[in-house]
Design a protein around this motif. Structure first.
Motif, PDB file in Angstrom:
ATOM      1  N   GLY A 114      96.639-150.042-116.808  1.00 55.16           N
ATOM      2  CA  GLY A 114      95.369-149.447-117.219  1.00 55.16           C
ATOM      3  C   GLY A 114      95.177-148.057-116.623  1.00 55.16           C
ATOM      4  N   PHE A 115      95.506-147.927-115.334  1.00 53.46           N
ATOM      5  CA  PHE A 115      95.303-146.646-114.652  1.00 53.46           C
ATOM      6  C   PHE A 115      96.243-145.578-115.209  1.00 53.46           C
ATOM      7  CE2 PHE A 115      95.311-143.925-110.708  1.00 53.46           C
ATOM      8  CZ  PHE A 115      93.956-143.604-110.747  1.00 53.46           C
ATOM      9  N   VAL A 123      94.826-144.249-103.332  1.00 54.73           N
ATOM     10  CA  VAL A 123      95.284-144.894-104.568  1.00 54.73           C
ATOM     11  C   VAL A 123      96.706-144.418-104.898  1.00 54.73           C
ATOM     12  CG1 VAL A 123      94.892-145.048-107.060  1.00 54.73           C
ATOM     13  CG2 VAL A 123      92.970-145.281-105.495  1.00 54.73           C
ATOM     14  N   LYS A 144      96.252-153.425-102.471  1.00 51.46           N
ATOM     15  CA  LYS A 144      97.302-154.050-103.273  1.00 51.46           C
ATOM     16  C   LYS A 144      96.918-153.957-104.752  1.00 51.46           C
ATOM     17  CE  LYS A 144     100.379-158.044-103.053  1.00 51.46           C
ATOM     18  NZ  LYS A 144     100.632-158.158-104.479  1.00 51.46           N
ATOM     19  N   LEU A 145      97.830-153.456-105.549  1.00 53.16           N
ATOM     20  CA  LEU A 145      97.548-153.255-106.976  1.00 53.16           C
ATOM     21  C   LEU A 145      98.233-154.326-107.814  1.00 53.16           C
ATOM     22  CD1 LEU A 145      98.213-149.398-107.065  1.00 53.16           C
ATOM     23  CD2 LEU A 145      96.045-150.571-106.617  1.00 53.16           C
ATOM     24  N   SER A 146      97.592-154.700-108.918  1.00 60.93           N
ATOM     25  CA  SER A 146      98.213-155.654-109.841  1.00 60.93           C
ATOM     26  C   SER A 146      98.891-154.872-110.966  1.00 60.93           C
ATOM     27  CB  SER A 146      97.148-156.573-110.431  1.00 60.93           C
ATOM     28  OG  SER A 146      96.373-155.868-111.380  1.00 60.93           O
ATOM     29  N   ASP A 201      98.700-155.191-114.181  1.00 52.85           N
ATOM     30  CA  ASP A 201      97.761-154.816-115.252  1.00 52.85           C
ATOM     31  C   ASP A 201      96.877-153.629-114.855  1.00 52.85           C
ATOM     32  OD1 ASP A 201      98.704-156.650-117.000  1.00 52.85           O
ATOM     33  OD2 ASP A 201      96.789-157.675-117.329  1.00 52.85           O
ATOM     34  N   TRP A 202      96.459-153.600-113.585  1.00 54.84           N
ATOM     35  CA  TRP A 202      95.652-152.459-113.125  1.00 54.84           C
ATOM     36  C   TRP A 202      96.474-151.178-113.242  1.00 54.84           C
ATOM     37  CZ3 TRP A 202      95.914-148.392-109.853  1.00 54.84           C
ATOM     38  CH2 TRP A 202      94.728-147.678-109.618  1.00 54.84           C
ATOM     39  N   ASP A 250      97.535-145.662-118.213  1.00 53.40           N
ATOM     40  CA  ASP A 250      97.034-145.357-119.562  1.00 53.40           C
ATOM     41  C   ASP A 250      96.014-144.223-119.489  1.00 53.40           C
ATOM     42  OD1 ASP A 250      97.961-146.557-121.976  1.00 53.40           O
ATOM     43  OD2 ASP A 250      97.353-148.515-121.239  1.00 53.40           O
ATOM     44  N   GLY A 251      95.238-144.231-118.408  1.00 52.76           N
ATOM     45  CA  GLY A 251      94.229-143.182-118.259  1.00 52.76           C
ATOM     46  C   GLY A 251      94.775-141.918-117.624  1.00 52.76           C
ATOM     47  N   GLU A 252      95.502-142.055-116.527  1.00 51.59           N
ATOM     48  CA  GLU A 252      95.818-140.911-115.672  1.00 51.59           C
ATOM     49  C   GLU A 252      97.292-140.540-115.568  1.00 51.59           C
ATOM     50  OE1 GLU A 252      92.783-139.567-113.303  1.00 51.59           O
ATOM     51  OE2 GLU A 252      92.514-139.966-115.427  1.00 51.59           O
TER      52      GLU A 252
END
Lengths: 158, 158
Positions: B10-11, B49, B2-4, B6-7, B13-15
């Motif tokens: 962030g992810f 993911v 389960k993803l939040s 904010d995660w 933003d990176g990928e």
């Protein structure tokens, strides 16, 4: 820019790197120095995000990586332990969490001072070659050299 | 997994990548088709993911990108709008938020049906060439072709 823990985990899942370098250093008794490093590399345009990461953790350095790439970098052992403790409390979601665990193991060996022994260095080298992509030709070459061979593969002298 | 929110920010933003493709398509009246796409590419080892991202948003496709790279991909206009609305509520922290805004502008042009006009297509092309790294040689070449030139640069026929 204020970052939340979850954002940091997501961003590091994407862009972070737990790296264990092993370098020749004649100044060190064993001839090889272990340099663990946590880093996040970004293009110069996102320099403010790297500074926000530094502010979030309360330590580390923002410096040029190469050309237009900059990095947030942590190398001090006690600060790296704070980093691994953070990710123990806020687990990474990608397979990077495996590197995190291995990195944490390397820190433990160093905290115990065993990286100054051939046995401990050998253990670190074994862990390091399985981290990141698992492809560390330069490290493998270093470990294949006779001098290093005798250092990391021979049993420790009493 | 389960993803939040904010995660996810962030992810991404990176990928993550907001991409606007423009392809030749004789079946389309204007000869060129706009294909906006949101994607997150990962190595096969992090396939779970990508599926977690699909579950988080409630739509999209997980498919092979190339070789051992897989992607979570969204192409349907209404789903892309849901994506841009999410990032409007949970802003990206890197300069990728600029791409997010431009991408949102492209969606608006398409929602208004203006991508089917030479004027709208020309506007989308101008936006697309400034997105991501800003280097789109294939798109630039496409826009330089006489046939396309006349399509995207000539005023719309009444």
């Amino acid at each position: 820019m204020k970052l939340s823990p979850d954002w940091v985990v997501g961003f590091v899942d994407g862009e972070g790197c737990f790296f264990v370098g092993i370098q020749r250093n004649p100044a060190v008794k064993i001839g090889l120095q272990v340099i663990p490093e946590f880093r996040v590399v970004q293009h110069y345009r996102d320099l403010d995000v790297l500074h926000a990461l530094k502010k979030f953790f309360g330590f580390g350095r923002v410096c040029q990586n190469h050309d237009d790439r900059w990095e947030f970098r942590v190398r001090r052992l006690e600060q790296l332990r704070t980093i691994t403790n953070f990710f123990a409390q806020h687990p990474l979601r990608t397979k990077k969490r495996v590197d995190h665990h291995k990195f944490s193991d390397v820190l433990r060996i160093m905290e115990e001072g065993r990286h100054l022994t051939t046995e401990g260095l050998s253990e670190i080298a074994r862990i390091a070659t399985t981290m990141n992509t698992g492809s560390r030709p330069r490290l493998a070459a270093l470990l294949d050299e006779d001098r290093v061979h005798s250092c990391v593969k021979a049993p420790e002298e009493k």
